[in-house]
Design a protein around this motif. Structure first.
Motif, PDB file in Angstrom:
ATOM      1  N   MET A   1     -77.945 -76.061 -97.624  1.00  0.00           N
ATOM      2  CA  MET A   1     -77.309 -76.014 -96.305  1.00  0.00           C
ATOM      3  C   MET A   1     -77.420 -77.385 -95.634  1.00  0.00           C
ATOM      4  O   MET A   1     -78.501 -77.956 -95.537  1.00  0.00           O
ATOM      5  CB  MET A   1     -77.980 -74.944 -95.423  1.00  0.00           C
ATOM      6  N   THR A   2     -76.283 -77.916 -95.167  1.00  0.00           N
ATOM      7  CA  THR A   2     -76.262 -79.220 -94.514  1.00  0.00           C
ATOM      8  C   THR A   2     -76.937 -79.132 -93.147  1.00  0.00           C
ATOM      9  O   THR A   2     -76.638 -78.242 -92.347  1.00  0.00           O
ATOM     10  CB  THR A   2     -74.817 -79.704 -94.340  1.00  0.00           C
ATOM     11  N   MET A   3     -77.840 -80.069 -92.884  1.00  0.00           N
ATOM     12  CA  MET A   3     -78.576 -80.107 -91.620  1.00  0.00           C
ATOM     13  C   MET A   3     -78.262 -81.415 -90.892  1.00  0.00           C
ATOM     14  O   MET A   3     -78.144 -82.471 -91.509  1.00  0.00           O
ATOM     15  CB  MET A   3     -80.080 -80.015 -91.875  1.00  0.00           C
ATOM     16  N   ILE A   4     -78.109 -81.328 -89.569  1.00  0.00           N
ATOM     17  CA  ILE A   4     -77.934 -82.509 -88.718  1.00  0.00           C
ATOM     18  C   ILE A   4     -78.962 -82.443 -87.608  1.00  0.00           C
ATOM     19  O   ILE A   4     -78.957 -81.500 -86.798  1.00  0.00           O
ATOM     20  CB  ILE A   4     -76.507 -82.576 -88.132  1.00  0.00           C
ATOM     21  N   PHE A   5     -79.874 -83.427 -87.592  1.00  0.00           N
ATOM     22  CA  PHE A   5     -80.972 -83.437 -86.623  1.00  0.00           C
ATOM     23  C   PHE A   5     -81.752 -82.126 -86.648  1.00  0.00           C
ATOM     24  O   PHE A   5     -82.164 -81.595 -85.601  1.00  0.00           O
ATOM     25  CB  PHE A   5     -80.449 -83.695 -85.194  1.00  0.00           C
ATOM     26  N   GLY A   6     -81.924 -81.577 -87.853  1.00  0.00           N
ATOM     27  CA  GLY A   6     -82.686 -80.355 -88.016  1.00  0.00           C
ATOM     28  C   GLY A   6     -81.940 -79.093 -87.657  1.00  0.00           C
ATOM     29  O   GLY A   6     -82.523 -78.005 -87.631  1.00  0.00           O
ATOM     30  N   VAL A   7     -80.632 -79.212 -87.377  1.00  0.00           N
ATOM     31  CA  VAL A   7     -79.817 -78.045 -86.995  1.00  0.00           C
ATOM     32  C   VAL A   7     -78.768 -77.809 -88.080  1.00  0.00           C
ATOM     33  O   VAL A   7     -78.103 -78.756 -88.513  1.00  0.00           O
ATOM     34  CB  VAL A   7     -79.123 -78.276 -85.638  1.00  0.00           C
TER      35      VAL A   7
ATOM     36  N   LEU B   1     -75.374 -77.315 -89.927  1.00  0.00           N
ATOM     37  CA  LEU B   1     -74.056 -77.812 -89.538  1.00  0.00           C
ATOM     38  C   LEU B   1     -73.180 -76.703 -88.959  1.00  0.00           C
ATOM     39  O   LEU B   1     -72.458 -76.910 -87.981  1.00  0.00           O
ATOM     40  CB  LEU B   1     -73.368 -78.436 -90.752  1.00  0.00           C
ATOM     41  N   GLN B   2     -73.255 -75.495 -89.543  1.00  0.00           N
ATOM     42  CA  GLN B   2     -72.420 -74.393 -89.068  1.00  0.00           C
ATOM     43  C   GLN B   2     -72.775 -74.014 -87.632  1.00  0.00           C
ATOM     44  O   GLN B   2     -71.893 -73.759 -86.807  1.00  0.00           O
ATOM     45  CB  GLN B   2     -72.570 -73.189 -89.987  1.00  0.00           C
ATOM     46  N   ALA B   3     -74.089 -73.981 -87.320  1.00  0.00           N
ATOM     47  CA  ALA B   3     -74.517 -73.665 -85.957  1.00  0.00           C
ATOM     48  C   ALA B   3     -74.087 -74.751 -84.986  1.00  0.00           C
ATOM     49  O   ALA B   3     -73.642 -74.468 -83.860  1.00  0.00           O
ATOM     50  CB  ALA B   3     -76.035 -73.490 -85.910  1.00  0.00           C
ATOM     51  N   LEU B   4     -74.199 -76.021 -85.415  1.00  0.00           N
ATOM     52  CA  LEU B   4     -73.813 -77.133 -84.555  1.00  0.00           C
ATOM     53  C   LEU B   4     -72.320 -77.102 -84.246  1.00  0.00           C
ATOM     54  O   LEU B   4     -71.906 -77.244 -83.084  1.00  0.00           O
ATOM     55  CB  LEU B   4     -74.192 -78.451 -85.224  1.00  0.00           C
ATOM     56  N   MET B   5     -71.493 -76.870 -85.278  1.00  0.00           N
ATOM     57  CA  MET B   5     -70.057 -76.836 -85.075  1.00  0.00           C
ATOM     58  C   MET B   5     -69.636 -75.617 -84.257  1.00  0.00           C
ATOM     59  O   MET B   5     -68.682 -75.674 -83.481  1.00  0.00           O
ATOM     60  CB  MET B   5     -69.347 -76.839 -86.427  1.00  0.00           C
TER      61      MET B   5
ATOM     62  N   LEU C   1     -67.609 -75.812 -80.795  1.00  0.00           N
ATOM     63  CA  LEU C   1     -66.393 -75.052 -80.501  1.00  0.00           C
ATOM     64  C   LEU C   1     -66.527 -74.318 -79.175  1.00  0.00           C
ATOM     65  O   LEU C   1     -65.601 -74.319 -78.354  1.00  0.00           O
ATOM     66  CB  LEU C   1     -66.111 -74.052 -81.625  1.00  0.00           C
ATOM     67  N   VAL C   2     -67.688 -73.698 -78.943  1.00  0.00           N
ATOM     68  CA  VAL C   2     -67.928 -73.021 -77.664  1.00  0.00           C
ATOM     69  C   VAL C   2     -67.796 -74.018 -76.514  1.00  0.00           C
ATOM     70  O   VAL C   2     -67.194 -73.719 -75.473  1.00  0.00           O
ATOM     71  CB  VAL C   2     -69.323 -72.363 -77.654  1.00  0.00           C
TER      72      VAL C   2
ATOM     73  N   GLY D   1     -72.257 -77.294 -74.525  1.00  0.00           N
ATOM     74  CA  GLY D   1     -72.368 -76.622 -75.814  1.00  0.00           C
ATOM     75  C   GLY D   1     -73.447 -77.226 -76.689  1.00  0.00           C
ATOM     76  O   GLY D   1     -74.233 -76.504 -77.320  1.00  0.00           O
ATOM     77  N   LEU D   2     -73.519 -78.548 -76.741  1.00  0.00           N
ATOM     78  CA  LEU D   2     -74.530 -79.213 -77.563  1.00  0.00           C
ATOM     79  C   LEU D   2     -75.934 -78.998 -76.997  1.00  0.00           C
ATOM     80  O   LEU D   2     -76.907 -78.924 -77.756  1.00  0.00           O
ATOM     81  CB  LEU D   2     -74.218 -80.705 -77.663  1.00  0.00           C
TER      82      LEU D   2
END
Length: 295
Positions: free
Chosen positions: A1-7, A9-13, A17-18, A261-262
């Motif tokens: 699973m791709t992570m960005i800053f420990g989050v 990617l799917q949750a971040l995107m 979107l929200v 959102g972020l």
């Protein structure tokens, strides 16, 4: 699973979107407020109620007249805009020569009257409004599933915002509107019907709020309180962008929606106040707002 800053990617995107969806509503509503304040110098506190009226108009048109979503998307803003024109011509126009506080108090009272009336007849609980079949379902983008209707909200909001900005900033009608706010006597001397321009301006602001309400109806519950819950945030967006700045309202609406959102991803506890924190910082550094002009 791709992570960005420990989050993930799917949750971040998903939260991005929200944020874009919320930003779409912030941009449309703050645009309407900016148009009215920039051209009429009236702080329209009834804007949240007009947003709610747009959603209820779509709901009632569907329930009692069988009007589908696409027709309601055009008809509801026209009806609310017409109501706004009547209010401006019969009541609000009498307050232009008085202190700005009178306009604020009038629109605040108008908002309470509209919301109270709808709460009496429909209660405080929300009612669902189904999206059109053409916009149901989701698209797999690989890194996330994008609900089609939510994607439509972002696209429709952006298209309307750009169209309004072009009309006001790049057309002869927009030039008349801007000139009428600076020197209405001179503009009227050239044969322009200034009172009609001001009426159309208020009607446009009300119609933009109603258009946002129709877009929001399938996303949120249609409730008499839906405007009250949003209008304070929208006022903050307008202040950050610069009171009366059309471009500032649009850009800031989307940016603050994304920021909110972020924040829900990285620091959820602050998501409800991040916009107001940004507003405070902007007012300290630039009191006129990011796109406003120093008086």
């Amino acid at each position: 699973m791709t992570m960005i800053f420990g989050v993930p990617l799917q949750a971040l995107m998903g939260q991005l979107l929200v944020g874009l969806i919320n930003g779409s509503f912030y941009a449309l509503l703050s645009l309407g407020l900016a148009v009215i304040f920039g051209l009429l110098r009236v702080i329209n506190f009834a804007h949240g109620a007009q947003y709610m009226l747009g959603a209820f108009a779509a709901l009632l048109l569907a329930k009692f007249a069988g009007v589908n979503y696409w027709i309601a998307l055009v008809l509801s803003p026209l009806l609310v805009g017409l109501g706004g024109a009547v209010i401006e011509r019969t009541m609000l126009s009498r307050l232009y020569k008085l202190d700005h506080l009178y306009g604020l108090l009038f629109t605040f009272g108008l908002a309470l009257t509209i919301e109270g009336t709808f709460r009496y007849f429909f209660g405080a609980s929300g009612q669902p409004y189904a999206p059109p079949k053409a916009l149901t379902g989701a698209v797999n983008l690989g890194f996330m599933f994008l609900p089609i209707y939510r994607g439509w909200v972002v696209v429709a909001s952006l298209a309307v915002c750009i169209a309004v900005w072009l009309v006001i900033e790049k057309t002869k009608l927009g030039a008349y509107l801007r000139a009428a706010t600076e020197n209405p006597t001179l503009v009227q001397a050239f044969g322009v019907n200034v009172p009609l321009l001001l009426t159309l301006t208020y009607a446009l602001g009300a119609a933009l709020a109603a258009f946002a309400g129709v877009l929001a109806a399938p996303v949120y519950q249609v409730s008499p309180l839906m405007g009250t819950n949003l209008i304070i945030v929208v006022f903050a967006v307008v202040v950050v962008g610069g009171m009366g700045s059309i471009l500032g309202a649009i850009v800031t609406g989307y940016l603050l929606g994304v920021a909110e959102g972020l924040t829900k991803v990285f620091y959820p506890e602050a998501s409800n106040i991040v916009i107001f924190v940004i507003m405070a910082i902007v007012l300290i550094l630039r009191p006129a707002g990011l796109f406003g002009k120093e008086s």
